[in-house]
Design an enzyme around this catalytic site. Structure first.
Site, PDB file in Angstrom:
ATOM      1  N   SER A   1       0.838  -1.198   0.000  1.00 44.27           N
ATOM      2  CA  SER A   1       0.000   0.000   0.000  1.00 44.27           C
ATOM      3  C   SER A   1       0.878   1.254   0.000  1.00 44.27           C
ATOM      4  CB  SER A   1      -0.963  -0.036   1.185  1.00 44.27           C
ATOM      5  OG  SER A   1      -1.943   0.963   1.080  1.00 44.27           O
TER       6      SER A   1
ATOM      7  N   HIS B   1      -7.038  -6.102   0.949  1.00 45.07           N
ATOM      8  CA  HIS B   1      -5.948  -5.130   1.037  1.00 45.07           C
ATOM      9  C   HIS B   1      -4.864  -5.562   2.021  1.00 45.07           C
ATOM     10  CE1 HIS B   1      -4.105  -1.272   0.346  1.00 45.07           C
ATOM     11  NE2 HIS B   1      -4.077  -0.999   1.645  1.00 45.07           N
TER      12      HIS B   1
ATOM     13  N   ASP C   1      -9.244  -6.470  -3.102  1.00 46.12           N
ATOM     14  CA  ASP C   1      -8.790  -5.289  -2.351  1.00 46.12           C
ATOM     15  C   ASP C   1      -9.931  -4.293  -2.218  1.00 46.12           C
ATOM     16  OD1 ASP C   1      -7.535  -2.945  -1.399  1.00 46.12           O
ATOM     17  OD2 ASP C   1      -5.653  -3.472  -2.385  1.00 46.12           O
TER      18      ASP C   1
END
Length: 304
Positions: free
Chosen positions: A158, A274, A242
């Site tokens: 991320s 995610h 995600d």
């Protein structure tokens, strides 16, 4: 006409309010060192999981004191060393269970950096600051005499992927390879995901946005621009479920990188969300990463 005027004024007010919130609170949206209901401190240390580790204190180039953990596979630090950059929320202690399994599966060392403002590190998070923090961590690893410095691999998830892409681009002689997991193309593009009406005013280079308000974004994190300049091998790990970063962001990053870099690999995990792609991906996930490390950070690789 009066109705239309009221509607336009109302929409204008919403836009103005949204922009005002973005300008004032954007750092709190992008950087979340403290999760709701928790404290800034570490809930556990690597010792709780019986991991061999060092507390490492660093100083960034602008003088900010940073805390890190260097977690060793064995006391003599054999294997590749992964420089791990976390997501935007919580601190490095919240990633320890994943790192414990990473060390077991990959036979590696892991260096975990607390960004400024996170965990026990001083300061306040910002894009320019975190880039300096990442450089300080890499410089520290590159100067260690107890690891194979030719086998340093950057791993970012991320926000950490954005950090890692910039660091890898800037250090072609120090970083052997890069692994990105569930990373966004840019915060400019994510603005429209989090606040949909903003997509008309804020957006990255690949969007149709008017980009009128891009200038107010203080941490744009243009990962898609950085990844296009990375020359080292790159592994893209994409969780197709995600719920935070739309999976097409990872496809766009891969396309941008692969256009100039023939050493790019893209792997999808159908059930990956995610934060849990490493978990739901199971053995396939870890086997994919191990094969990448064996190929691009091999044991017989000579010291630079």
């Amino acid at each position: 006409m009066a109705y239309v005027s009221v509607l336009l004024y109302g929409l204008g007010g919403i836009v103005v309010a949204g922009v005002a919130l973005l300008v004032v609170f954007q750092e709190k949206l992008v950087y979340v060192p403290v999760l709701p209901g928790l404290t800034k401190s570490y809930p556990i240390t690597p010792a709780r999981l019986n991991l061999i580790y060092e507390d490492v204190w660093l100083r960034s180039s602008d003088g900010v004191r940073l805390h890190s953990w260097f977690i060793k596979m064995l006391p003599d630090c054999q294997g590749p060393t992964i420089l791990f950059f976390q997501e935007n929320a919580g601190n490095i202690a919240h990633r320890l269970e994943m790192v414990r399994i990473m060390i077991q599966k990959l036979n590696c060392n892991v260096f975990m950096l607390s960004y400024r403002g996170y965990g026990e590190s001083d300061g306040y998070p910002s894009q320019h600051g975190i880039i300096k923090d990442a450089q300080a961590a890499l410089d520290h690893l590159s100067q260690r005499t107890d690891i194979d410095t030719s086998r340093i691999v950057v791993f970012g998830r991320s926000l950490g992927g954005a950090v890692g892409a910039v660091l890898t681009k800037n250090n072609p002689e120090k970083v052997s390879a890069l692994i990105l997991e569930n990373t966004f193309t840019s915060i400019l593009d994510m603005a429209g995901v989090l606040l949909p009406f903003l997509k008309w005013f804020i957006g990255g280079s690949g969007t149709k946005s008017l980009k009128l308000l891009n200038f107010v974004v203080r941490s744009p994190w243009n990962t898609i621009d950085a990844i296009g300049e990375v020359k080292q091998p790159v592994l893209f790990l994409s969780g197709l479920q995600d719920e935070m970063v739309p999976p097409f962001h990872m496809k766009m990053l891969y396309a941008k990188a692969a256009a100039r870099n023939s050493q790019c690999t893209f792997v999808e995990f159908p059930s990956g969300m995610h934060m849990d792609t490493w978990l739901t991906g199971g053995d396939v996930y870890w086997r994919t990463v191990m094969q990448f490390l064996v190929k691009h950070a091999p044991e017989e690789k000579k010291q630079r």
